[in-house]
Scaffold this active site. Structure first.
Site, PDB file in Angstrom:
ATOM      1  N   GLY A  12       0.867  -1.329   0.084  1.00  0.00           N
ATOM      2  CA  GLY A  12       0.014   0.003   0.054  1.00  0.00           C
ATOM      3  C   GLY A  12       0.828   1.320  -0.088  1.00  0.00           C
ATOM      4  O   GLY A  12       1.847   1.372  -0.663  1.00  0.00           O
ATOM      5  N   ASP A  59       7.220  -5.862  14.495  1.00  0.00           N
ATOM      6  CA  ASP A  59       6.097  -5.367  14.541  1.00  0.00           C
ATOM      7  C   ASP A  59       6.143  -4.082  15.557  1.00  0.00           C
ATOM      8  O   ASP A  59       6.507  -3.926  16.544  1.00  0.00           O
ATOM      9  CB  ASP A  59       5.238  -6.613  15.266  1.00  0.00           C
ATOM     10  CG  ASP A  59       3.872  -6.361  15.249  1.00  0.00           C
ATOM     11  OD1 ASP A  59       3.302  -4.986  15.403  1.00  0.00           O
ATOM     12  OD2 ASP A  59       2.931  -7.152  15.325  1.00  0.00           O
ATOM     13  N   TYR A 152     -11.568   2.359  15.356  1.00  0.00           N
ATOM     14  CA  TYR A 152     -10.807   2.702  14.247  1.00  0.00           C
ATOM     15  C   TYR A 152     -10.817   4.182  14.185  1.00  0.00           C
ATOM     16  O   TYR A 152      -9.604   4.939  13.967  1.00  0.00           O
ATOM     17  CB  TYR A 152     -11.047   1.901  13.011  1.00  0.00           C
ATOM     18  CG  TYR A 152     -10.262   2.749  11.761  1.00  0.00           C
ATOM     19  CD1 TYR A 152      -8.773   2.340  11.501  1.00  0.00           C
ATOM     20  CD2 TYR A 152     -10.731   3.656  10.872  1.00  0.00           C
ATOM     21  CE1 TYR A 152      -8.034   2.831  10.805  1.00  0.00           C
ATOM     22  CE2 TYR A 152      -9.837   4.101   9.767  1.00  0.00           C
ATOM     23  CZ  TYR A 152      -8.520   3.618   9.691  1.00  0.00           C
ATOM     24  OH  TYR A 152      -7.958   4.169   8.716  1.00  0.00           O
ATOM     25  N   GLY A 183      -8.722   9.717   2.523  1.00  0.00           N
ATOM     26  CA  GLY A 183     -10.110   9.139   2.278  1.00  0.00           C
ATOM     27  C   GLY A 183     -10.167   7.726   1.669  1.00  0.00           C
ATOM     28  O   GLY A 183      -9.218   6.883   2.178  1.00  0.00           O
ATOM     29  N   VAL A 185      -8.593   4.842  -0.292  1.00  0.00           N
ATOM     30  CA  VAL A 185      -7.634   4.666  -0.968  1.00  0.00           C
ATOM     31  C   VAL A 185      -7.765   3.020  -1.325  1.00  0.00           C
ATOM     32  O   VAL A 185      -7.934   2.134  -0.309  1.00  0.00           O
ATOM     33  CB  VAL A 185      -6.411   4.682  -0.302  1.00  0.00           C
ATOM     34  CG1 VAL A 185      -5.196   4.487  -1.241  1.00  0.00           C
ATOM     35  CG2 VAL A 185      -6.346   6.246   0.156  1.00  0.00           C
ATOM     36  N   THR A 187      -6.411  -0.207  -1.385  1.00  0.00           N
ATOM     37  CA  THR A 187      -4.914  -0.820  -1.068  1.00  0.00           C
ATOM     38  C   THR A 187      -5.382  -2.321  -0.378  1.00  0.00           C
ATOM     39  O   THR A 187      -6.612  -2.460  -0.825  1.00  0.00           O
ATOM     40  CB  THR A 187      -4.190  -0.112  -0.243  1.00  0.00           C
ATOM     41  OG1 THR A 187      -4.781   0.076   1.093  1.00  0.00           O
ATOM     42  CG2 THR A 187      -3.560   1.089  -0.614  1.00  0.00           C
TER      43      THR A 187
END
Length: 251
Positions: A12, A59, A152, A183, A185, A187
């Protein structure tokens, strides 16, 4: 030699940024969880653009691992000019009463705490170097909320607040700080959110032309390539067919 550190670099927006920064002659520190893919990307960019690349398998949720792996870099690699805090994800789209707490933990730990762990270390390098630019990848979900977006959206509102806080705290050191808030996208974002359900993910973009990762990478490059006296604090980018989280023009 200019150096960029990019998290979430294997897909992405992160991968598109790595491509663009390599094209511009930056040496890069690429951070991601997927070793095979990271090494493949790094080799491709190093061969194509003849730039030096360090790959760090980590991570961002793991504070100890992130600290150890970053602090273990050779001193000359700590001369970071640009940090792109890209690692992030969304999981699920359930109302708050039906949310999966494990998903909540993953989003909070990645989108907020992971960003903080990396920034704490790299900002100290930038302070020592008396220069640097931090680009935080937010979201329009950090500007408004939508049904099922609850946690989120909360994490991206946190990124928005942290971006403003960093701008204030790092101002005396001459360090630039920018939030880039995309906004829609296309991916792997929606595939991750819906846990591999490609049909459901595809419906998110049905009937309109979404942004692509390269669009955001281009915007990030514009931000970091401004003259030394210019800081772009906050940028919102949506496809032409999207006015906000609720209003789209689908054919």
């Amino acid at each position: 030699m200019r150096t960029a550190l990019i998290t979430g670099a294997t897909s992405g927006i992160g991968e598109a940024c790595a491509h663009l920064f390599a094209q511009q002659g930056y040496r890069m520190i690429l951070v991601a969880r997927k070793q095979d893919k990271l090494e493949k990307i790094a080799k491709h960019f190093a061969d194509k653009y003849a730039v030096e690349i360090k790959t760090l398998i980590a991570d961002v949720r793991d504070k100890v691992a992130v600290t150890d792996i970053l602090e273990g870099l050779p001193g000359d690699w700590k001369q970071v000019d640009v940090l792109v805090n890209n690692a992030g994800l969304s999981l699920g789209l359930e109302p708050i009463d039906q949310g999966d707490t494990s998903d909540w933990d993953t989003m909070i730990d990645t989108n907020v705490k992971g960003l903080l762990y990396v920034t704490k270390i790299v900002s100290n390098w930038m302070i020592s170097n008396k220069k640097g630019h931090i680009v935080n990848i937010g979201s329009t979900a950090g500007k408004e909320v939508y049904p099922g977006g609850n946690v989120y959206c909360a994490t991206k509102h946190a990124v928005d607040a942290l971006n403003k806080g960093m701008r204030v705290d790092l101002l005396p050191h001459g360090i630039k700080v920018t939030a880039v808030n995309p906004g829609m996208v296309e991916t792997e974002f929606s595939k991750t959110r819906f846990k591999g359900d490609e049909a459901r993910a595809d419906k998110v973009y049905e009937g309109l032309e979404p942004l692509i990762a390269q669009d955001i990478a281009d915007a990030i490059w514009f931000v970091v390539s401004r003259p030394a006296h210019v800081n772009i604090d906050d940028m919102i980018i949506r496809p032409t067919a999207q006015a906000n989280s609720y209003v789209t023009n689908r054919k």
